[in-house]
Design an enzyme around this catalytic site. Structure first.
Site, PDB file in Angstrom:
ATOM      1  N   LYS A  83       0.826  -1.208   0.000  1.00  0.00           N
ATOM      2  CA  LYS A  83       0.000   0.000   0.000  1.00  0.00           C
ATOM      3  C   LYS A  83       0.861   1.259   0.000  1.00  0.00           C
ATOM      4  O   LYS A  83       1.600   1.515   0.939  1.00  0.00           O
ATOM      5  CB  LYS A  83      -0.911   0.013   1.221  1.00  0.00           C
ATOM      6  CG  LYS A  83      -1.825   1.240   1.275  1.00  0.00           C
ATOM      7  CD  LYS A  83      -2.687   1.257   2.512  1.00  0.00           C
ATOM      8  CE  LYS A  83      -3.555   2.511   2.554  1.00  0.00           C
ATOM      9  NZ  LYS A  83      -4.410   2.563   3.755  1.00  0.00           N
ATOM     10  N   SER A 138      -9.008   3.619   2.072  1.00  0.00           N
ATOM     11  CA  SER A 138      -7.907   4.196   1.306  1.00  0.00           C
ATOM     12  C   SER A 138      -7.015   3.142   0.642  1.00  0.00           C
ATOM     13  O   SER A 138      -6.136   3.490  -0.154  1.00  0.00           O
ATOM     14  CB  SER A 138      -7.039   5.068   2.232  1.00  0.00           C
ATOM     15  OG  SER A 138      -6.485   4.290   3.279  1.00  0.00           O
ATOM     16  N   SER A 162     -10.437   1.268   6.032  1.00  0.00           N
ATOM     17  CA  SER A 162      -9.680   1.420   4.792  1.00  0.00           C
ATOM     18  C   SER A 162      -9.233   0.120   4.154  1.00  0.00           C
ATOM     19  O   SER A 162      -8.770   0.121   3.013  1.00  0.00           O
ATOM     20  CB  SER A 162      -8.451   2.303   5.036  1.00  0.00           C
ATOM     21  OG  SER A 162      -8.844   3.625   5.285  1.00  0.00           O
TER      22      SER A 162
END
Length: 384
Positions: A83, A138, A162
């Protein structure tokens, strides 16, 4: 991608597959698909191939040096995405286990307050099921890369949902860990590491590597569970509730879970104001701590009567790229960032718009293995 992380690792360790070939195939998939999906901000082609070659060489030495007591790489040759541009900082245990990082996935770009979207190197990240919808965030690119079969595993971080929100909206499995169990740089303690995977079995492989904790197969079933459509405060849309409830009914019919009715219906205080206060520098945390303590008390009462709490993962279907409007996509997830409980989103079917939905499983602190065991049983018995 047709092979799971477990199948890749087994094949590479047995020398039936070469890590270099597996990683090269993943890089080719990314090259073909990412211009449309925009799941990656960086792709590390040369470094990934070099690292895959090192995995092959290490296993070759091990095969020749039989007396040498070298532990087999549990995730040998498995291509993973991390990520964001700084994701490698937390990927050490995965790389040590033989994973090969192929690139950094998209996260929300600057300019908007909402986080349920992503901005890749080639543009905005799209939902692989409908390009006019967001994948969530996210951990946006992570979910897309896994859902599209570019990689079997991607790392994520979950501060309000997220990992779980994009897992639900992209139709994959997403695990948020217990607060404090794994290292996190978040000063508030709300954001914790997690993983997105195409299967619960692969998520369990990730957990075994990062936690050194086994995920036992054949755990006693059924597991007792309480269902809540709204946690006592949220206002979810009917369709996500219906899809999650139908998934729960399938788990009940398969003997994976047994519903129980708590003596006191679960009604949590809305965690939103408390979460925002903890995230806002200079805000008075007193009320946030009061809400946290009260919700912790109510959750402790529930988990004294049942092993799991089940809810929809999100209150809405994936929204368009213009944003969610005034609806908080986090309304069913961020309570468990505030409380620190581990939670997992499991695929729950598709809505009328053609996009996936999820059912959220929440367990007592430190019970990630329980979540993963139930999720694996769901895959075996109902094909989730």
């Amino acid at each position: 991608m047709s092979l799971s992380a477990g199948e890749i690792a087994a094949g590479v360790r047995a020398r039936e597959l070469r890590a270099v070939d597996v990683v090269a195939a993943a890089l080719e998939r990314i090259e073909r698909a990412d211009p449309e999906l925009c799941a990656f901000v960086e792709v590390w082609r040369e470094e990934a191939l070099r690292r895959a070659g090192e995995v092959d060489a290490r296993l070759g030495r091990r095969a020749r040096d039989v007396p040498r007591k070298e532990e087999a790489l549990p995730l040998a040759g498995v291509p993973i995405a991390v990520k964001g541009r700084h994701g490698l900082r937390a990927a050490g245990p995965l790389l040590a286990a033989g994973c090969v990082a192929v690139g950094a996935t998209s996260v929300p770009g600057s300019g908007t307050p909402w986080q349920t979207w992503g901005l890749g190197a080639r543009g905005r990240t799209v939902n692989p099921w409908r390009a006019d919808r967001t994948p969530g965030g996210s951990s946006a690119g992570a979910a897309v890369a896994v859902a599209a079969g570019l990689v079997p595993l991607a790392t994520g971080g979950d501060g309000a949902g997220s990992v779980r929100i994009p897992a639900a909206w992209c139709g994959v499995t997403g695990l948020k860990t217990t607060a404090g169990r794994l290292p996190s740089a978040d000063r508030t303690g709300l954001a914790v590491p997690g993983v997105l995977a195409r299967s619960a079995s692969d998520a369990a492989s990730w957990w075994r590597v990062v936690s050194k904790e086994p995920v036992l197969a054949g755990a006693p079933l059924p597991v007792t569970a309480v269902w809540s459509s709204d946690l006592g405060f949220a206002g979810p849309d009917p369709e996500p509730v219906a899809l999650a409830r139908a998934a729960v009914d399938r788990l009940v019919a398969a003997g994976v879970v047994r519903p129980v009715r708590p003596r006191v219906p679960l009604r949590l205080a809305d965690p939103g104001p408390a979460w925002l206060a903890l995230r806002t520098p200079g805000a008075d945390p007193g009320e946030a701590h009061r809400v946290r303590a009260e919700n912790d008390r109510r959750l402790a009462g529930l988990f004294a009567e049942a092993q799991l709490l089940l809810t929809p993962t999100t209150p809405t279907a994936p929204h368009g790229h213009d944003g969610p409007g005034d609806r908080y996509s986090t309304s069913l997830t961020w309570a468990f960032n505030l409380s620190g409980h581990p939670a997992l989103s499991l695929p729950a079917g598709f809505g009328g718009d053609g996009c996936p939905a999820g059912v959220q499983l929440v367990a007592p602190h430190g019970r990630e293995a329980l979540l993963l065991g139930v999720a694996r049983a769901a895959e075996v018995h109902i094909g989730s």
